[in-house]
Each structure stands twice: as C-alpha cells, then as structure tokens.
Scaffold this motif. Structure first.
Motif, PDB file in Angstrom:
ATOM      1  N   ASP A  22       2.034   7.503  -1.249  1.00 60.54           N
ATOM      2  CA  ASP A  22       2.982   8.167  -2.156  1.00 60.54           C
ATOM      3  C   ASP A  22       4.160   7.256  -2.452  1.00 60.54           C
ATOM      4  OD1 ASP A  22       1.389  10.322  -2.169  1.00 60.54           O
ATOM      5  OD2 ASP A  22       2.622  11.560  -0.830  1.00 60.54           O
ATOM      6  N   GLU A  23       4.661   6.623  -1.381  1.00 57.90           N
ATOM      7  CA  GLU A  23       5.844   5.788  -1.533  1.00 57.90           C
ATOM      8  C   GLU A  23       5.565   4.629  -2.483  1.00 57.90           C
ATOM      9  OE1 GLU A  23       7.135   4.056   2.138  1.00 57.90           O
ATOM     10  OE2 GLU A  23       9.138   3.591   1.390  1.00 57.90           O
ATOM     11  N   PHE A  26       5.097   5.706  -6.081  1.00 56.92           N
ATOM     12  CA  PHE A  26       6.396   5.974  -6.717  1.00 56.92           C
ATOM     13  C   PHE A  26       6.978   4.675  -7.272  1.00 56.92           C
ATOM     14  CE2 PHE A  26      11.060   6.059  -6.282  1.00 56.92           C
ATOM     15  CZ  PHE A  26      11.355   7.103  -7.145  1.00 56.92           C
ATOM     16  N   HIS A  27       6.923   3.637  -6.430  1.00 54.98           N
ATOM     17  CA  HIS A  27       7.442   2.341  -6.835  1.00 54.98           C
ATOM     18  C   HIS A  27       6.702   1.837  -8.070  1.00 54.98           C
ATOM     19  CE1 HIS A  27       9.229  -1.709  -5.773  1.00 54.98           C
ATOM     20  NE2 HIS A  27       8.317  -2.032  -6.702  1.00 54.98           N
ATOM     21  N   LYS A  30       7.561   3.681 -11.236  1.00 59.59           N
ATOM     22  CA  LYS A  30       8.884   3.290 -11.723  1.00 59.59           C
ATOM     23  C   LYS A  30       8.801   1.994 -12.513  1.00 59.59           C
ATOM     24  CE  LYS A  30      12.348   5.947 -10.472  1.00 59.59           C
ATOM     25  NZ  LYS A  30      13.166   6.578 -11.535  1.00 59.59           N
TER      26      LYS A  30
ATOM     27  N   HIS B  26      15.934   4.596  -2.396  1.00 55.87           N
ATOM     28  CA  HIS B  26      14.492   4.434  -2.189  1.00 55.87           C
ATOM     29  C   HIS B  26      14.081   2.994  -2.429  1.00 55.87           C
ATOM     30  CE1 HIS B  26      14.588   4.766  -6.516  1.00 55.87           C
ATOM     31  NE2 HIS B  26      14.952   6.042  -6.449  1.00 55.87           N
ATOM     32  N   TRP B  28      12.156   1.387  -4.528  1.00 54.91           N
ATOM     33  CA  TRP B  28      12.275   0.852  -5.887  1.00 54.91           C
ATOM     34  C   TRP B  28      13.717   0.468  -6.182  1.00 54.91           C
ATOM     35  CZ3 TRP B  28      10.375  -1.205 -10.083  1.00 54.91           C
ATOM     36  CH2 TRP B  28      11.042  -1.075 -11.297  1.00 54.91           C
ATOM     37  N   TRP B  66      12.519  12.248   2.856  1.00 56.84           N
ATOM     38  CA  TRP B  66      12.020  12.469   1.503  1.00 56.84           C
ATOM     39  C   TRP B  66      13.031  13.307   0.723  1.00 56.84           C
ATOM     40  CZ3 TRP B  66       7.618  10.318  -0.570  1.00 56.84           C
ATOM     41  CH2 TRP B  66       6.821   9.573   0.325  1.00 56.84           C
ATOM     42  N   SER B  69      14.216  12.277  -6.574  1.00 63.03           N
ATOM     43  CA  SER B  69      14.780  11.117  -7.261  1.00 63.03           C
ATOM     44  C   SER B  69      15.482  11.568  -8.538  1.00 63.03           C
ATOM     45  CB  SER B  69      13.672  10.119  -7.581  1.00 63.03           C
ATOM     46  OG  SER B  69      12.910  10.601  -8.668  1.00 63.03           O
ATOM     47  N   GLU B  70      15.993  10.607  -9.328  1.00 61.71           N
ATOM     48  CA  GLU B  70      16.779  10.904 -10.525  1.00 61.71           C
ATOM     49  C   GLU B  70      16.034  11.857 -11.460  1.00 61.71           C
ATOM     50  OE1 GLU B  70      15.834   7.124 -10.291  1.00 61.71           O
ATOM     51  OE2 GLU B  70      16.878   7.586  -8.426  1.00 61.71           O
ATOM     52  N   ASN B  71      14.730  11.557 -11.705  1.00 62.70           N
ATOM     53  CA  ASN B  71      13.988  12.467 -12.603  1.00 62.70           C
ATOM     54  C   ASN B  71      13.170  13.493 -11.820  1.00 62.70           C
ATOM     55  OD1 ASN B  71      12.321  10.600 -11.573  1.00 62.70           O
ATOM     56  ND2 ASN B  71      11.530   9.834 -13.532  1.00 62.70           N
ATOM     57  N   ARG B  73      11.484  13.457  -9.109  1.00 60.77           N
ATOM     58  CA  ARG B  73      10.223  13.180  -8.405  1.00 60.77           C
ATOM     59  C   ARG B  73      10.510  12.988  -6.932  1.00 60.77           C
ATOM     60  NH1 ARG B  73       5.847   8.768 -10.116  1.00 60.77           N
ATOM     61  NH2 ARG B  73       4.971   9.232  -8.042  1.00 60.77           N
ATOM     62  N   ALA B  75      10.807  11.183  -3.645  1.00 65.68           N
ATOM     63  CA  ALA B  75      10.851   9.766  -3.281  1.00 65.68           C
ATOM     64  C   ALA B  75      11.337   9.633  -1.850  1.00 65.68           C
ATOM     65  CB  ALA B  75      11.794   9.011  -4.207  1.00 65.68           C
ATOM     66  N   LYS B  76      10.971   8.519  -1.206  1.00 66.03           N
ATOM     67  CA  LYS B  76      11.365   8.310   0.182  1.00 66.03           C
ATOM     68  C   LYS B  76      12.660   7.526   0.197  1.00 66.03           C
ATOM     69  CE  LYS B  76       9.345   6.786   4.580  1.00 66.03           C
ATOM     70  NZ  LYS B  76       8.325   5.898   5.142  1.00 66.03           N
ATOM     71  N   TYR B  78      15.832   5.706   2.105  1.00 72.21           N
ATOM     72  CA  TYR B  78      16.217   5.057   3.356  1.00 72.21           C
ATOM     73  C   TYR B  78      17.724   5.058   3.483  1.00 72.21           C
ATOM     74  CZ  TYR B  78      11.414   3.356   3.560  1.00 72.21           C
ATOM     75  OH  TYR B  78      10.057   3.286   3.618  1.00 72.21           O
TER      76      TYR B  78
END
Lengths: 899, 109
Positions: A22-23, A26-27, A30, B26, B28, B66, B69-71, B73, B75-76, B78
């Motif tokens: 999942d992680e 997600f990346h 994006k 996260h 990204w 967890w 996120s902005e939209n 979704r 997201a994990k 940290y």
C-alpha cells in the motif's frame, strides 16, 4: 522491545506485507499524478514513475530485510516446505521416522539406564559433599570394603572429626505377615543421624532422630512415601499407627519425602527403623555387639573447607583407635593383626552406592556401543533413502537453482527436512525408550530381588536424546544434501536418466554406504552370536543337580519363637508332612540351597595333604537331611547316604564331593578317612569321617569352577543354626503346591513364616547378566540384520531402476537375462565381500573387550564368526537377488522409449 | 541533472531525520522535500528511500502511523521520535565536524 517488535512482525507478516505494498503504491500513484500534471501521456507517466522508483520487488525485499525477520522467515519457509515434501511422500517419511525412532529410542533407553544406575545424584541437599567410608587392608591388594560391624560403626561415630555429620544404614527384609506365607517389605536399618545428615524433610509426621537410636529403644518406624501411598492411601492416620515387622510391633512416626528411595541405587526402601532395634530381633546375642557381623554401610558429609587430602589424613589418624576398640576377641592372632592394620578411607558418594554398578557397568557400556552401531546402521539406511530421493528430486532442485536459489540455501532446506525427520524420530524414540527402559529393568532384575530404579527422564537424558537427534540428522543428511545440490543444470533439465547412466558402472557412494552397513551388522551379529552361545553354554551346563520341578520352601523358626530345643523336631515334622503331600515325589531339607547367593565356608585340614595353601584349604559347607540328595537328583558315587543312625550324638560324618576328595585325599579312597575343620581361632576341631562321595555340583554360582564341598548331616549342626529350608521334588508344576505346603506347615505351627522359590528360578537369577546380554545383543543383532537387508534391497532396487535403459539396450542387443542377472549380482557380491572383510576385521579387533563377559568361549570363536558371516551373506544375497531378477524382466521397448 | 551527487552511505538517514524534524510526513513527501531543498542536486533513487525508512523505524528513531493524505487517501506518515531527535543532533554535530575538517584540509593543502 526490539525483540517484541520482531516477533510481532513475524506473526503479522501478511498484514505487514500488505501495508508495504500500500505504501509503495501510494508513492507510485503520487508520481504518476505529478507526471500527468506535468503533461505526460498516461502511459508515459506510468513508465516514468516505474523508472524513477527502481525495482519494486527488490525494494520490498530490502524493507523486509530491514525488519530483521528474513532469517526466521526463511526458516519457517523451510520448515513449511519440508513438511510439505515429507507429507507428499508418506511411505518414505514413516519408514524413516520409525527407523530413527528405533535407533534413537534404543540409545535413549540404554542411556537412561546408565544415567539411573551410574550418573544420577541422590535427591538430597548438596549430594557432592557425601563420602562413603570404606576399610582398606594395606597388606592386601583388595578393593576397599564398605561394610562395617556395629561396634566399628559406633567407634567411627564417636571418634570422627572430619565429617559435619556421619550416618550408617543396612538393608534387610521385614515380614509384614504374622506367620504363614511371607509378605516381605524392603527394610532399612538407619542410624539416628541418617535423615538429619541427608537433610531430608518429612512428608508427614517426623523422621527418625538421634534420640530414636539409643540402646534399649522400643522401636519407631519411618515409611517411604511410596509405601505410605500404596499401603495407607496416603492417609494421615498412618502416623501413630503400629506396623508389625517380622512380628515386632513398631510405631509409625513419619513419612520420608517423595523421590527419596534410599541411598542404594537399584533398591527402594519401604520402612526404615533405627539400628538399635536390632536388639529386639536378635535376642541376647544381638548383632549390635557382634564384632564379626558385617551388615552396615557408613557415609558422612565432609566438613566444609576440608580437602580430600585432609579427609584422608583425618581418617587414617583415626583408624588405630577405631579398630582396636572393635577388635573381635575370638579371632586368631594372625587375624587380629590383620584387623588392626586396616585403615579407613573415603570415596565420593554423591550418586549413592549400588551393587548393580559392579555387575552391569561393563555390560551397559557395551550395550551403549551396540545401540550406537544400530543407530549408525539406521542412519546409513536413511542416507541411502535420502540419496535416492535426492536423485528423483534432481529436476526440482535444478529448477530451483536455475531460478536463482543459492546452493547453501538448498542445502539448508534439505537439512531442515532431515532435522524434522530426526526430531519426529526422537519424539517417537522417547516413547519407545519409555517402555524399553522398563523392559530393560525387568531384564536385569532377579525373580527373588527385583531392581527398582528412578527412571524419570531428567535433563541429562533429554539433552542426550536431543544431541543424538541433531547429530544423526547431520550424519544422514549432509552427504545426500551435498550430492543433490551438485548438479549440472543442463543435464538435470534434460532428464535424470542421462546423468546416472553416465556413471552407472562405478562403485559409488551408495555402495559404500551399504558396505559399511554390512560391516557394522556383521560386528553386531558376531557379538550377538558370542553372547547367545555363551548363555546357551551356561544355561545347559551340568550343574550337578536337576533344577527343574524343585520347590524351595524357606521357613524361619526363630521368628515363630519356637524354642531352640524344639526346632529340630519341628523341622523333622514339617519334612515328614511335606513328603506325604500328593504331587511330591521326594523331600529334603538343608541350611541353604545351591546358587542362592549365601554360603558357609571354612578351612579344613587332612593328614593326607598337608602342603595346601590357605586359599586351597577352603571348603564350602552345607547341612542336609538324608532326603536332600535324592530330591535334587545328585549322584552318590561311592559310600553311603546319611541315615537315621547319624544322630546328634553319633560320630561326626560327612559326604564330600569329587573335588574335595581329590584335593584332600589325593589318589586315595576317601571313604573311612577323616578331616578336621579349623575353628575361628584356627585350631583344628574333632575328626570327621567321610562316609560318601557325591558328584561335583555348583555351590555359589553357575559360572564357578568346581570347588570342594562338604555335606554334613542336619542332625549334627553346631550352634544356633537349623536346616530349615525344605526342598520338594514335584510331579506337578511346583507353583501348584504352594497352598498345600502352607496348610501342611500351618498344621505344625501357624506362626512359622514361609517363603517360596523354585530352584530353576534361583539358577536363572544367577545368570541374569548373561541372560541380559544374550537377549539384548540378540535383539539388536537381528535389528541390525533387518536394517542392513532393507538398506541393501532399497539401494539395489534403486540402482537397477536407474540402469533400466542400459539393461534394455543390452537385452535389445542380445544379452541373455542370465548375464544381466550376473551383472547385478556381481555388484551385490562385491559390496557384500567388502563389508564382510571389514566386518570380520573389526569384530576380531573389537570382540576382545567381550572376553571377560563370555563363559566357556573365546571371543574369537571361529564357529560364531562363520555362522554370523553365513547368516549375513544369505540374507544379503536374497535381498540383492530380488531387485536383480527385476532387472532381467526389463522390456527393451519400454526402457528405450523412456529415453 | 548532470551535476547531481551520489549519496554517501548514512547521509540518506540524516536527510530523512532532518526532513522529519520539521513535520510528520509520508514517503512521497519526504522524497519531494529532499529534492526541493537540495535544489535537485541530490539524486535519490526513490525506491531506496523505503528500506531506509523501515530501517530507521526498526531503530525506533522514527515511528509511523496511517493517516489521510491531502486528497484524502490513506498514507503512511512518519514522525521523529525522541531518540530520533537525539540521534539527529548527534549526527548533525558529527557531520559538521567532518565537513569542517574536510574544508580545512582542502583550504590549507
């Protein structure tokens, strides 16, 4: 904390994997989103995102590495995979596990026995502080003697300053019944400090203390925990109740702790009473004051900080005073000098003492070696099977290697399978061992003296089993794993047949394994043969009497409180009644019976042979009624039997055996000649006239050389003894007479305790060591033979299968089936020959250690070796012939089409 | 892109800790931030960020949860832990000493 996290990861692996996916997803999304925003086409955006990210699976794997669970994970994977592989092939798995279970079980059982007999420490506080006290005569080379008289023990107790506590004990049997059939319990005479020095705490009530063990005591008893549970159901009311021991009442004051069976390994005690109570049993000449009655064992707890040297010195300094204060006054001057010369020594006693150790330490070590060999043979079998399996899995292994599995990884996986197999084998083996050990204990027990051992599996035994399980899995797994993973990928992918036929003719590792098995099995067969023949010789030995159908009835007139002057007539009356019983063909009585373990000897002197050494002047005595010889079927060679004329007041007469006649009356007719018996001060007694000569017979043990024996009439017994053991020759099974005998003795006097044995059982008991060795080595020899046969059959079947194509081609080219048969049998014979030669060599070298345990047989007995080789060869040839015949039935068409 | 520098081992860890010192983020976001701050001069293969994150998490210098996120979704995210903050300080000090020393050598030599 970190460990916790790791374990959590291990068990949540699937969830964590999902989260990781999942992680990363997600990346990736994006990045795609960003690329789209930058104006790329959807396809281009995805492609760019993938490129920027790098290898997804690789990243995942690196993340998993970061969790630190990869090792555990692959281990689990291996185990799961191993389970699957084993489950896929249940036939192989069951055979392998059972083979291992037998091997490991046998080893565990024998080790458990060794542990129980020799290694286990007494269940008391700080057992390593315990020392056994023994007596050494510096003038003789004999072993230290650990038995004491009570006067000696009292001296040691009063004078010693090297032990923080010292105690004594002696074993005995007490009769619970009040006359009639005896109901023996194992009794223990203990000194007042026995329980205190061992630092034992009572389960209930109290234990005996120094105040219980004073001269003139009334008697108190401590029961063992087991006896309390068995006879009183563990009821607290047992405390304070009265128990009758050989008709003497004792008050039960307490219960010993569970798990404490006494200080003598191999026996368990039921009742412990203080030493002072011996006065109640013995009357006025009690063994408390007898200076030649050796019945106690002495041990102590070494004072803290004392070294072994200081202890030895302390005891040596102590010795002169102890021995001079307990000197037997009636001994000869020489005897007294020897007595005073003795010194006390100490031996470690953490494991208690045991008479079993002397009898069975060598046989047990030997059996450990035997079962070790059985395990090796079992391993060889499984290694063979694994090799065959590895060959059939070659395609699979090659495929996995081609897909990138490392060799180490594959070996690890194969070894995991082996470990799984041997663990399962060990588990089943412990079950086997559990009842195997119980059987073993029965095997070393005598009918008249059963062995009791604490056989609970302790850490040492379980550790041993674990160690051999791991060891065996490496032994049978490593070679096949190394071979299986050394494959040529291209060949393997093309088909296993091609590789095998390339080296089919060679004498390769599988042959070596089988040859080793043959050699080891031969060693075991030779050992088994030797022990069986040795036992057979002993069992069929001419004992000089007929052991079958003789019932032995032991009584004790003293316990029944029959006055001394009435005892002879009572015995006569009993003998008369027993002789008249239906089913009894003849009856006699004596003070002791042959090979019963007890004996009576003395020095004799005849004027016709004066040059005999002291040792050769010893003769063994018995006192018998006239019916004795006939009852035991002993042959009178010359002279006459005793008769009613040989009364108490008539001239002293004796019947001697051939050995005595030859030794004391060399080349003379002994009838009418006389000899004298030396008394305790070594003065010759009155002359005794020889009236008969009887055939040689065994006296103490079946293994002994013929020794001089003198039989005197029961009427002429000196001192306090009485011929109160009766022998009945029966026309019906001896056991059927028991109740009739009880009734007959009861008619004479209801108080007389009676004990029953058969002579056959008594003779068997004297051969317990030989019987055990013959039984067990025979069993393991047969087992080894079976395993070797399976190994040979399996290997050959497999090799024949591998060479099917070759045989097919040969036959297509015109080879006769006979020549194929010859081809296969030639490899059987070469394997067999190699194994037999090695086996005979090892046997010749190894069986020398057996010599001491053999009876009337050389350890290099040619007949035994030839027989073992023959049996093994026949079995091996049969096991080899079956697959060989299979080879001749190969259909050339089928074989060729396979290619 | 021509003047991008390969990351020294351990440097990525330092950059991650520094980035997270500002706010929880996260994966990204971290990769974007590192690129932005370094003005694209540091080239991080995006994938290699994740093993580093998981390693730091095992060390308990960062923690994750967890969140949306902005939209919106899932997201994990940290965040830096206390021990992570101490580690960052130590690493920063070490890094400064090292770069000062290297700079010194380069100037004098």
């Amino acid at each position: 904390m970190k460990l916790l996290r790791r374990l959590r990861t291990l068990f949540n692996k699937d969830r964590l994997d999902q989260q990781l996916t999942d992680e990363l997803q997600f990346h990736f999304d994006k990045q795609v989103e960003q690329n789209l925003a930058a104006g790329m086409s959807p396809e281009e955006a995805r492609y760019d995102a993938l490129r920027k990210f790098g290898g997804v699976e690789q990243v995942k794997e690196e993340c998993r590495d970061a969790w630190g669970v990869r090792f555990m994970n692959t281990l689990l994977q291996d185990v799961r995979y191993a389970f699957r592989m084993l489950a896929k092939n249940p036939g192989f798995t069951v055979v392998a596990i059972l083979t291992l279970a037998i091997g490991i079980g046998a080893n565990t059982a024998i080790f458990n026995l060794i542990d129980a007999v020799m290694l286990r420490k007494l269940p008391v506080e700080r057992p390593s502080e315990l020392r056994l006290v023994a007596i050494v005569d510096p003038g003789s080379a004999g072993e230290p003697d650990p038995t004491f008289t009570n006067p000696l023990w009292e001296q040691v107790h009063d004078r010693q300053d090297v032990f923080s506590g010292v105690f004594a004990w002696g074993g005995d049997q007490f009769d619970l019944a009040q006359g009639g059939a005896v109901d023996y319990v194992n009794g223990l005479w203990v000194s007042g400090d026995f329980f205190k020095t061992l630092e034992l705490r009572p389960s209930a009530g109290r234990l005996l203390t120094a105040s219980d063990d004073q001269r003139g005591c009334v008697g108190a008893a401590v029961l063992s925990y087991g006896f309390w549970q068995e006879h009183y159901g563990g009821a607290p009311s047992a405390i304070g109740s009265t128990i009758s021991l050989s008709t003497h009442p004792f008050e039960v004051v307490g219960i010993a702790p569970p798990g404490f069976y006494g200080t003598e390994v191999g026996n368990k005690f039921d009742v412990a009473i203080p030493i002072c109570a011996a006065a109640l049993f013995d009357g006025k000449t009690s063994r408390l004051d007898r200076r030649s009655n050796w019945w106690l064992t002495v041990a102590g707890r070494i004072k803290p900080g004392l070294s072994a040297g200081q202890l030895a010195t302390g005891l040596r300094v102590l010795s002169p005073a102890v021995f001079s204060a307990a000197l037997p006054q009636d001994w000869s001057a020489d005897g007294q000098k020897g007595f005073l010369r003795q010194v006390l020594v100490a031996k470690p006693a953490a494991t208690g003492i045991s008479s079993l150790r002397e009898t069975f330490d060598r046989p047990l070590e030997l059996l450990m070696g035997v079962v070790g060999l059985v395990l090796l043979i079992a391993c060889a079998n499984i290694a063979s099977l694994m090799l065959a399996r590895a060959a059939s899995r070659q395609k699979e292994l090659a495929m996995r290697q081609a897909l990138g599995a490392g060799r180490f990884r594959l070996i690890r996986q194969l070894l995991t399978e082996c470990l799984l197999l041997s663990s399962a084998g060990a588990l089943v083996g412990i079950l086997f061992a559990h009842w195997g050990t119980a059987l073993l204990v029965r095997c070393i027990s005598k009918a008249q003296d059963p062995v009791f051992l604490d056989l609970s599996l302790d850490g040492r035994v379980l550790g041993f089993t674990l160690a051999i399980a791991v060891f065996t899995s490496i032994l049978f797994g490593l070679l096949p794993a190394l071979r299986a993973t050394r494959v040529s990928l291209t060949w393997a992918m093309k088909g296993a047949q091609a590789i095998k036929s390339a080296r089919a003719g060679r004498f390769h590792s599988r042959h070596w394994i089988v040859a080793t098995q043959v050699a080891l099995s031969l060693v075991l067969l030779v050992a088994a043969g030797l022990f069986l023949r040795s036992f057979a010789k002993l069992a069929t030995l001419d004992l000089g009497f007929d052991r079958n159908n003789v019932l032995i009835v032991s009584t004790n007139l003293n316990t029944a409180k029959i006055p001394r002057d009435l005892q002879f007539s009572t015995c006569e009356a009993i003998e008369g009644r027993l002789r008249a019983l239906p089913g009894v063909t003849s009856a006699g009585r004596s003070v002791m019976t042959p090979v019963s373990g007890s004996g009576w000897n003395g020095l004799i002197q005849s004027e016709w042979s004066t040059a005999l050494t002291r040792r050769r002047s010893i003769a063994w005595f018995s006192f018998v009624s006239p019916g004795y010889f006939q009852t035991l079927h002993m042959t009178l060679l010359a002279g006459r039997n005793f008769n009613s004329g040989d009364t108490h007041t008539a001239p002293a007469v004796v019947i001697v055996n051939q050995t005595l006649a030859r030794r004391f009356f060399p080349n003379l007719n002994p009838i009418g000649k006389t000899f004298r018996i030396m008394d305790i001060a070594e003065k010759p007694g009155a002359p005794i006239e020889v009236v008969g000569v009887i055939k040689d017979s065994k006296y103490r043990s079946t293994r002994e050389e013929a020794s001089p024996i003198a039989f005197f009439p029961a009427t002429q017994i000196p001192g306090e003894s009485e011929a109160d053991t009766f022998e009945l020759r029966t026309a019906i099974p001896p056991s059927a007479l028991v109740s009739a005998v009880q009734a007959a003795v009861g008619e004479v006097n209801k108080q007389i305790p009676i004990e029953f044995h058969t002579l056959a059982e008594q003779v068997n008991d004297s051969m317990v060591q030989e019987r055990m060795l013959a039984l067990l080595s025979g069993f393991f020899g047969a087992l080894a033979l079976l395993l070797a046969m399976i190994g040979l059959y399996g290997t050959l079947s497999y090799l024949v299968g591998q060479r099917q194509t070759e045989f097919g081609i040969r036959m297509a080219l015109g080879a006769e089936p006979v020549s194929i048969l010859r081809l296969v049998m030639r490899s059987v014979v070469s394997v067999l020959a190699a194994g037999v030669i090695a086996g005979v060599g090892i046997s010749l070298a190894a069986t020398r250690v057996l010599q001491q345990l053999l009876f009337g047989l050389s350890a290099h007995d040619a007949l035994t070796i030839i027989a073992a080789v023959t049996v093994l060869s026949v079995v091996a040839l049969v096991a080899g012939y079956l697959p060989a015949r299979q080879a001749t039935r190969v259909d050339p068409m089928v074989a060729l089409r396979n290619e | 892109m021509g003047k991008s520098i390969d990351l020294l081992q351990g440097t990525l860890d330092l950059l991650i800790l520094k980035t997270l010192a500002l706010e929880p983020m996260h994966g990204w976001g971290i990769s974007q931030r590192i690129q932005q701050i370094s003005h694209d001069s540091l080239q991080v293969q995006q994938g290699s960020l994740y093993p580093a994150l998981h390693r730091l998490e095992q060390q308990e210098w960062i923690a994750s949860e967890w969140g949306a996120s902005e939209n919106n979704r899932k997201a994990k995210y940290y965040r830096l832990t206390d021990s992570g903050r101490r580690q960052l300080e130590a690493e920063t000090a070490k890094w400064e000493r090292l770069s000062a020393a290297v700079a010194q050598i380069l100037q004098t030599a």
